[in-house]
Design an enzyme around this catalytic site. Structure first.
Site, PDB file in Angstrom:
ATOM      1  N   GLU A  45       1.353   5.735   9.597  1.00 15.43           N
ATOM      2  CA  GLU A  45       1.622   4.510   9.227  1.00 15.43           C
ATOM      3  C   GLU A  45       2.000   3.055   9.663  1.00 15.43           C
ATOM      4  O   GLU A  45       3.032   3.163   9.781  1.00 15.43           O
ATOM      5  CB  GLU A  45       0.929   5.233   7.691  1.00 15.43           C
ATOM      6  CG  GLU A  45       0.592   3.338   6.729  1.00 15.43           C
ATOM      7  CD  GLU A  45       0.981   3.782   5.571  1.00 15.43           C
ATOM      8  OE1 GLU A  45       0.003   3.288   4.876  1.00 15.43           O
ATOM      9  OE2 GLU A  45       1.378   4.563   5.387  1.00 15.43           O
ATOM     10  N   LYS A 111      -8.165   3.349   5.181  1.00 17.03           N
ATOM     11  CA  LYS A 111      -7.876   4.369   4.280  1.00 17.03           C
ATOM     12  C   LYS A 111      -8.586   3.978   3.018  1.00 17.03           C
ATOM     13  O   LYS A 111      -8.346   2.478   2.450  1.00 17.03           O
ATOM     14  CB  LYS A 111      -6.206   3.494   3.977  1.00 17.03           C
ATOM     15  CG  LYS A 111      -4.678   3.940   2.991  1.00 17.03           C
ATOM     16  CD  LYS A 111      -3.281   3.006   3.062  1.00 17.03           C
ATOM     17  CE  LYS A 111      -2.783   3.641   2.314  1.00 17.03           C
ATOM     18  NZ  LYS A 111      -1.252   3.706   2.251  1.00 17.03           N
ATOM     19  N   CYS A 145      -0.613   7.948   4.608  1.00 12.05           N
ATOM     20  CA  CYS A 145       0.013   8.190   2.835  1.00 12.05           C
ATOM     21  C   CYS A 145      -0.391   8.376   1.469  1.00 12.05           C
ATOM     22  O   CYS A 145      -0.562   9.614   1.291  1.00 12.05           O
ATOM     23  CB  CYS A 145       0.524   6.517   3.330  1.00 12.05           C
ATOM     24  SG  CYS A 145       2.365   6.951   2.641  1.00 12.05           S
TER      25      CYS A 145
END
Length: 261
Positions: A45, A111, A145
């Protein structure tokens, strides 16, 4: 139809804080050093900056330096490459995963779950949908994540099936136990391979990262890369083994039906 095996390369680097030029230099070096053929290269990331909330200063657009660098790397290695960076689009900022192929096709995933404990939700806009990419006969679902903590969003369904679930991350060492637990859990519950790629080192916020990048089988067997050290690891995944296991243990046939709102 028989699907060929998929060779994946995980790159676990130490990142330089908010220093795109240095991070691209380092990653170019690591990618150039990959000698064996690979189908997919996975970066962490925010691989150009570290996990920074300084979006206005660091954001690029889809015609920027990093996208062009990814296109070049994918072509040179004849492999897909993915990882997330900070992207600005229509006056909004996204923690955007970029999936770039050697044929110059680009897929994106923004995300969905923003890490409020670091105020990511105040600096970035959340994505609205997940991505499943067809590659080399495989279906691959890349996430970012904090998404790892939300199993409903990543759940395998007959409407959105996949063979490989992967997470790119800046996951702190102090929560490494959760990382090491949830990656195999996602593999087991989805009858899928699951990969997590994390960074090492310390950032400008004094947060330490231990790496612990991993490849998990659908049975939950997990291979972890070494902690606290840079690493590059290449491994081949068997689609035949995956399908044989799913046929022997078709737990998805008993899964609960649901829709995300």
């Amino acid at each position: 139809m028989t699907v060929a095996d998929l060779t994946v390369t995980l790159i676990q680097p130490e990142l330089s804080w908010e220093n795109r030029a240095e991070n691209l230099r380092l990653l170019t070096q690591k990618i150039s050093a990959i000698t064996e053929p690979t189908d997919l290269i996975i970066l962490p990331e925010m691989f150009t900056t570290g996990f920074s909330m300084n979006a206005g200063k660091l954001a690029e657009n889809m015609a920027g330096q990093t996208v062009n660098w990814l296109l070049e790397m994918a072509k040179i290695k004849n492999a897909a490459i993915c990882g997330s960076i900070i992207i600005q689009e229509e006056n909004q900022y996204y923690n955007r995963l970029l999936w770039v192929q050697p044929d110059a096709r680009i897929f994106t995933y923004d995300k969905r779950h923003l890490f409020r404990m670091a105020h990511e939700n105040g600096s970035f806009s959340a994505g609205k949908s997940k991505l499943i990419v067809p590659w080399k006969g495989w279906k691959i679902c890349p996430l970012v994540c904090y998404d790892l903590r939300f199993p409903v969003f990543s759940r395998w369904t007959k409407q959105e099936p996949y063979d490989l679930l992967l997470y790119v991350a800046n996951w702190p060492e102090k929560r490494a136990a959760a990382w090491k637990t949830l990656l195999p859990a996602r593999a087991i519950e989805n009858l899928s391979y699951c990969i997590g790629v994390n960074r090492v080192g310390k950032d400008a916020n004094n947060i330490q990262y231990s790496g612990d990048s991993a490849i998990c089988t659908p049975q939950g067997n997990t291979f972890f890369l070494p902690s606290h050290t840079e690493a590059v690891h290449t491994q081949t995944l068997s689609h035949n083994d995956l399908e044989n296991f799913r046929q022997r243990f078709p737990a998805f046939e008993d899964a609960d039906a649901f829709e995300l709102q």
